[in-house]
Write an enzyme that holds these catalytic residues in place. Structure first.
Site, PDB file in Angstrom:
ATOM      1  N   LYS A  45       0.872  -1.181   0.000  1.00  0.00           N
ATOM      2  CA  LYS A  45       0.000   0.000   0.000  1.00  0.00           C
ATOM      3  C   LYS A  45       0.901   1.221   0.000  1.00  0.00           C
ATOM      4  O   LYS A  45       1.836   1.316   0.791  1.00  0.00           O
ATOM      5  CB  LYS A  45      -0.861  -0.014   1.284  1.00  0.00           C
TER       6      LYS A  45
ATOM      7  N   GLN B  67       7.286   3.930   3.815  1.00  0.00           N
ATOM      8  CA  GLN B  67       5.876   3.521   3.859  1.00  0.00           C
ATOM      9  C   GLN B  67       5.686   2.246   4.683  1.00  0.00           C
ATOM     10  O   GLN B  67       4.656   2.087   5.343  1.00  0.00           O
ATOM     11  CB  GLN B  67       5.401   3.291   2.418  1.00  0.00           C
TER      12      GLN B  67
ATOM     13  N   LYS C 162       5.586   3.385   8.285  1.00  0.00           N
ATOM     14  CA  LYS C 162       4.399   4.229   8.479  1.00  0.00           C
ATOM     15  C   LYS C 162       3.142   3.364   8.553  1.00  0.00           C
ATOM     16  O   LYS C 162       2.320   3.508   9.447  1.00  0.00           O
ATOM     17  CB  LYS C 162       4.297   5.203   7.297  1.00  0.00           C
TER      18      LYS C 162
ATOM     19  N   LYS D  74       5.307   1.810  -3.187  1.00  0.00           N
ATOM     20  CA  LYS D  74       5.228   3.169  -3.748  1.00  0.00           C
ATOM     21  C   LYS D  74       5.461   3.066  -5.245  1.00  0.00           C
ATOM     22  O   LYS D  74       6.148   2.158  -5.709  1.00  0.00           O
ATOM     23  CB  LYS D  74       6.302   4.065  -3.122  1.00  0.00           C
TER      24      LYS D  74
ATOM     25  N   GLY E 280      -2.885   8.227  -4.261  1.00  0.00           N
ATOM     26  CA  GLY E 280      -2.256   9.424  -4.833  1.00  0.00           C
ATOM     27  C   GLY E 280      -1.021   9.836  -4.057  1.00  0.00           C
ATOM     28  O   GLY E 280      -0.699   9.296  -3.006  1.00  0.00           O
ATOM     29  N   ASP E 281      -0.316  10.785  -4.601  1.00  0.00           N
ATOM     30  CA  ASP E 281       0.831  11.438  -3.942  1.00  0.00           C
ATOM     31  C   ASP E 281       1.069  12.711  -4.753  1.00  0.00           C
ATOM     32  O   ASP E 281       0.142  13.192  -5.443  1.00  0.00           O
ATOM     33  CB  ASP E 281       2.063  10.512  -3.941  1.00  0.00           C
TER      34      ASP E 281
ATOM     35  N   THR F  73      -4.461  13.420   5.288  1.00  0.00           N
ATOM     36  CA  THR F  73      -3.036  13.605   5.608  1.00  0.00           C
ATOM     37  C   THR F  73      -2.824  14.927   6.347  1.00  0.00           C
ATOM     38  O   THR F  73      -2.153  14.978   7.376  1.00  0.00           O
ATOM     39  CB  THR F  73      -2.188  13.543   4.325  1.00  0.00           C
TER      40      THR F  73
ATOM     41  N   ASN G 293      -2.513  19.135  -1.864  1.00  0.00           N
ATOM     42  CA  ASN G 293      -3.491  18.447  -1.023  1.00  0.00           C
ATOM     43  C   ASN G 293      -3.153  18.542   0.462  1.00  0.00           C
ATOM     44  O   ASN G 293      -3.985  18.946   1.280  1.00  0.00           O
ATOM     45  CB  ASN G 293      -3.569  16.977  -1.479  1.00  0.00           C
TER      46      ASN G 293
ATOM     47  N   SER H 144      -6.867   5.654   3.823  1.00  0.00           N
ATOM     48  CA  SER H 144      -6.885   4.751   2.663  1.00  0.00           C
ATOM     49  C   SER H 144      -7.233   3.335   3.123  1.00  0.00           C
ATOM     50  O   SER H 144      -7.998   2.622   2.464  1.00  0.00           O
ATOM     51  CB  SER H 144      -5.515   4.731   1.968  1.00  0.00           C
TER      52      SER H 144
HETATM   53  P1  NDP Z   1       0.448  17.782  -4.325  1.00  0.00           P
HETATM   54  O1  NDP Z   1       0.911  17.410  -5.664  1.00  0.00           O
HETATM   55  O2  NDP Z   1      -0.996  17.965  -4.070  1.00  0.00           O
HETATM   56  O3  NDP Z   1       1.199  19.102  -3.827  1.00  0.00           O
HETATM   57  C1  NDP Z   1       2.598  19.126  -3.761  1.00  0.00           C
HETATM   58  C2  NDP Z   1       3.032  20.509  -3.342  1.00  0.00           C
HETATM   59  O4  NDP Z   1       4.423  20.479  -3.055  1.00  0.00           O
HETATM   60  C3  NDP Z   1       2.843  21.531  -4.455  1.00  0.00           C
HETATM   61  O5  NDP Z   1       2.614  22.794  -3.885  1.00  0.00           O
HETATM   62  C4  NDP Z   1       4.183  21.470  -5.159  1.00  0.00           C
HETATM   63  O6  NDP Z   1       4.525  22.659  -5.862  1.00  0.00           O
HETATM   64  C5  NDP Z   1       5.130  21.298  -3.996  1.00  0.00           C
HETATM   65  N1  NDP Z   1       6.340  20.609  -4.467  1.00  0.00           N
HETATM   66  C6  NDP Z   1       6.402  19.422  -5.113  1.00  0.00           C
HETATM   67  N2  NDP Z   1       7.674  19.145  -5.430  1.00  0.00           N
HETATM   68  C7  NDP Z   1       8.411  20.165  -4.968  1.00  0.00           C
HETATM   69  C8  NDP Z   1       9.787  20.452  -4.975  1.00  0.00           C
HETATM   70  N3  NDP Z   1      10.667  19.604  -5.527  1.00  0.00           N
HETATM   71  N4  NDP Z   1      10.192  21.602  -4.373  1.00  0.00           N
HETATM   72  C9  NDP Z   1       9.302  22.450  -3.807  1.00  0.00           C
HETATM   73  N5  NDP Z   1       7.973  22.235  -3.782  1.00  0.00           N
HETATM   74  C10 NDP Z   1       7.545  21.099  -4.340  1.00  0.00           C
HETATM   75  O7  NDP Z   1       1.040  16.649  -3.349  1.00  0.00           O
HETATM   76  P2  NDP Z   1       0.617  16.274  -1.866  1.00  0.00           P
HETATM   77  O8  NDP Z   1       0.142  17.479  -1.147  1.00  0.00           O
HETATM   78  O9  NDP Z   1      -0.247  15.083  -1.941  1.00  0.00           O
HETATM   79  O10 NDP Z   1       2.015  15.790  -1.247  1.00  0.00           O
HETATM   80  C11 NDP Z   1       2.893  16.655  -0.528  1.00  0.00           C
HETATM   81  C12 NDP Z   1       3.816  15.834   0.337  1.00  0.00           C
HETATM   82  O11 NDP Z   1       3.039  15.047   1.261  1.00  0.00           O
HETATM   83  C13 NDP Z   1       4.696  14.832  -0.409  1.00  0.00           C
HETATM   84  O12 NDP Z   1       5.930  14.727   0.267  1.00  0.00           O
HETATM   85  C14 NDP Z   1       3.934  13.534  -0.264  1.00  0.00           C
HETATM   86  O13 NDP Z   1       4.765  12.405  -0.401  1.00  0.00           O
HETATM   87  C15 NDP Z   1       3.423  13.687   1.158  1.00  0.00           C
HETATM   88  N6  NDP Z   1       2.294  12.832   1.508  1.00  0.00           N
HETATM   89  C16 NDP Z   1       1.119  12.926   0.793  1.00  0.00           C
HETATM   90  C17 NDP Z   1       0.057  12.126   1.158  1.00  0.00           C
HETATM   91  C18 NDP Z   1      -1.265  12.266   0.515  1.00  0.00           C
HETATM   92  O14 NDP Z   1      -2.236  11.679   1.027  1.00  0.00           O
HETATM   93  N7  NDP Z   1      -1.429  13.012  -0.565  1.00  0.00           N
HETATM   94  C19 NDP Z   1       0.185  11.106   2.231  1.00  0.00           C
HETATM   95  C20 NDP Z   1       1.423  11.181   2.968  1.00  0.00           C
HETATM   96  C21 NDP Z   1       2.441  12.001   2.578  1.00  0.00           C
HETATM   97  P3  NDP Z   1       4.518  22.642  -7.467  1.00  0.00           P
HETATM   98  O15 NDP Z   1       3.064  22.712  -7.829  1.00  0.00           O
HETATM   99  O16 NDP Z   1       5.297  23.832  -7.838  1.00  0.00           O
HETATM  100  O17 NDP Z   1       5.171  21.342  -7.880  1.00  0.00           O
END
Ligand code: NDP
Length: 462
Positions: A106, A127, A130, A142, A181-182, A225, A256, A395
């Site tokens: 997962k 993961q 976690k 992943k 998603g991620d 999250t 997100n 999830s």
């Molecule tokens: P989204 O794609 O919804 O948002 C990602 C955000 O982070 C955007 O604002 C993006 O900016 C920014 N970002 C991505 N890459 C970079 C980078 N290299 N440098 C600076 N900013 C960056 O993703 P999520 O919100 O889902 O995920 C955010 C984090 O949370 C990740 O680390 C993910 O692994 C973690 N996570 C997410 C979960 C989930 O349920 N969605 C669960 C657990 C952890 P830009 O648009 O400019 O790329």
């Protein structure tokens, strides 16, 4: 926990323990060359668990740690697709099936140009621990691609997702491997991926989570999250008889996790003042209130715009290109963008700026040197594998609802999420407390490890 000569009573590692860790890491680096994020994630866990492995002959003899760092299966594949101009594009797809000792694989799918095998291996490895912490029966995996959805039309994203699923569908299933998603994979992408899975497998089942409400999604999954990271901060603050009320918070990212972190912070009376993306940071000293957040959600999720537009829209807010939010003085920090987004200088700026609590919504957003700053300053520091586990936990609840062909009300899912975050906190405290300080990094690693290790022991050498 038994102590031996690899561990000192405060949980730090002795000279003999350090020698073992360095030997182990040399082997990891030689076997996985160039996978820097994977090395980083493994080292952090090894620092916490090598003393336990050495003190537990059964773990040592069964070579539990050596097996844990080797994925059960790695799938890499070509993803060809046709863009709107008729040009042929080629991306690379991956799924890392890391560990299935306690349940089906997962973990999310990430679409971002920075995706490499090493990045996904670090994410899959994290993961495993976690998912173990969530108390649910979920193994770790992943996946993703170096495809960048930014700037692509909906049609292009759909064609890419369909091509990605044309290969992935052979490897996944509701009791085998259940992606979510991620970064870069939200409701739109999950919809396209699910549609293609259903078409080519002729099965309607809970093969993905984060699904839309109309076709088997769970209430609270989009929020989980971010909400979970705030619940975890609340639990950490409670150990010091403190709360979120009235606290100023910096949040990075604007996707997100960041959005729902801000929403829950507002509900608890905190004042979020920053958001960011990969191009820069917006600072709003008056606070990002519910109305501004609704505008951000529309900007990012519907119009797919950039966070710089916030400063054009709201007076008093300033946009700083190429800056991260960590120089803004705050009480709380919620890194919610990506890995290694807080370096040692950022961490020092946070501590000197009065930050008392860091709750990681992102995965491994803090570099090892920065983590040392937080631990050295003895602030409340919740690592991602504990603090952001709310997403995968819900999830897991989505999978349960799918198995039962039912949907729980919003309040019920939220209550279960809160209980899970509370129990993760309790478990981290159990393994991470020394005197009046809780090292949540160590607590999360050890608590996550023990459950998986014991399951692996019982299942023989597989
Ligand atoms: P989204 O794609 O919804 O948002 C990602 C955000 O982070 C955007 O604002 C993006 O900016 C920014 N970002 C991505 N890459 C970079 C980078 N290299 N440098 C600076 N900013 C960056 O993703 P999520 O919100 O889902 O995920 C955010 C984090 O949370 C990740 O680390 C993910 O692994 C973690 N996570 C997410 C979960 C989930 O349920 N969605 C669960 C657990 C952890 P830009 O648009 O400019 O790329």
């Amino acid at each position: 926990m038994q102590n031996n000569n690899t561990e000192i009573s405060d949980g730090s590692v002795s000279a003999e323990g350090r020698r073992l860790i360095e030997g182990f890491m040399n082997d990891i680096i030689a076997r996985n060359p160039g996978e820097l994020e994977f090395h980083q994630a493994v080292r952090e866990v090894a620092e916490s668990v090598v003393p336990i492995v050495e003190a537990t002959p059964a773990y040592r003899e069964a070579r539990i740690l050596d097996r844990l760092v080797e994925p059960e299966r790695v799938i890499m594949f070509r993803v060809p697709w046709v863009d709107d101009r008729g040009g042929v594009q080629i991306n690379r797809g991956y799924r890392i099936e890391m560990n299935s000792a306690i349940g089906p694989y997962k973990g999310g799918v990430r679409f971002h140009p920075t995706v490499t095998l090493g990045v996904l291996k670090f994410l899959a490895f994290e993961q495993v621990f976690k998912n173990s912490l969530t108390t649910l029966a979920l193994g770790g995996g992943k996946g993703g691609s170096d495809f960048d959805p930014k700037g692509k039309s909906d049609q292009e994203v759909m064609r890419f997702c369909q091509s990605f699923m044309n290969e992935l569908y052979r490897h996944i299933g509701p009791d085998t491997d259940v992606p979510a998603g991620d970064i870069g994979v939200g409701a739109r992408e999950i919809g396209y991926l699910f549609g293609q899975y259903k078409r080519i497998s002729n099965r309607f089942c809970g093969v993905l989570t984060g699904k839309g409400m109309a076709y088997g999604g769970s209430l609270i999954r989009p929020e989980a999250t971010g909400y979970g990271a705030v619940y975890f901060a609340q639990e950490m603050l409670a150990t010091r008889d403190d709360s979120l009320e009235g606290k100023m918070a910096t949040v990075s990212g604007s996707g997100n996790v960041a959005q729902y972190t801000v929403e829950k912070l507002l509900e608890f009376g905190a004042k979020p003042v920053t958001l960011s993306d990969s191009a820069g940071t917006v600072v709003d000293p008056e606070g990002i209130d519910a109305e501004k957040l609704a505008w951000v959600m529309e900007l990012k999720n519907i119009r797919r715009g950039r966070i710089s537009e916030y400063a054009d829209r709201f007076r008093g807010a300033t946009y700083y290109a190429n800056q991260r939010p960590w120089n803004v003085g705050c009480d709380l920090a919620f890194p919610s963008a990506t890995q290694n987004e807080i370096d040692a200088a950022d961490a020092r700026a946070l501590v000197e700026g009065g930050c008392m609590c860091v709750s990681e919504g992102a995965n491994m957003p803090t570099s090892p040197e920065a983590a040392d700053v937080f631990l050295g300053a003895k602030i409340l520091y919740g690592p991602g594998k504990a603090a952001n586990a709310g997403g995968v936990a819900v999830s897991g609840l989505e999978m349960t609802q799918n198995y039962g062909v039912m949907r729980w009300p919003r309040e019920e899912v939220d209550l279960r999420l809160r209980q899970i975050m509370k129990s993760i906190h309790t478990n981290c405290e159990r393994y991470g407390r020394t005197g009046d300080f809780v090292n949540y990094v160590r607590g999360a690693n050890v608590a996550g490890f023990v459950k998986v290790a014991d399951a692996m022991l019982q299942q023989g050498i597989v």
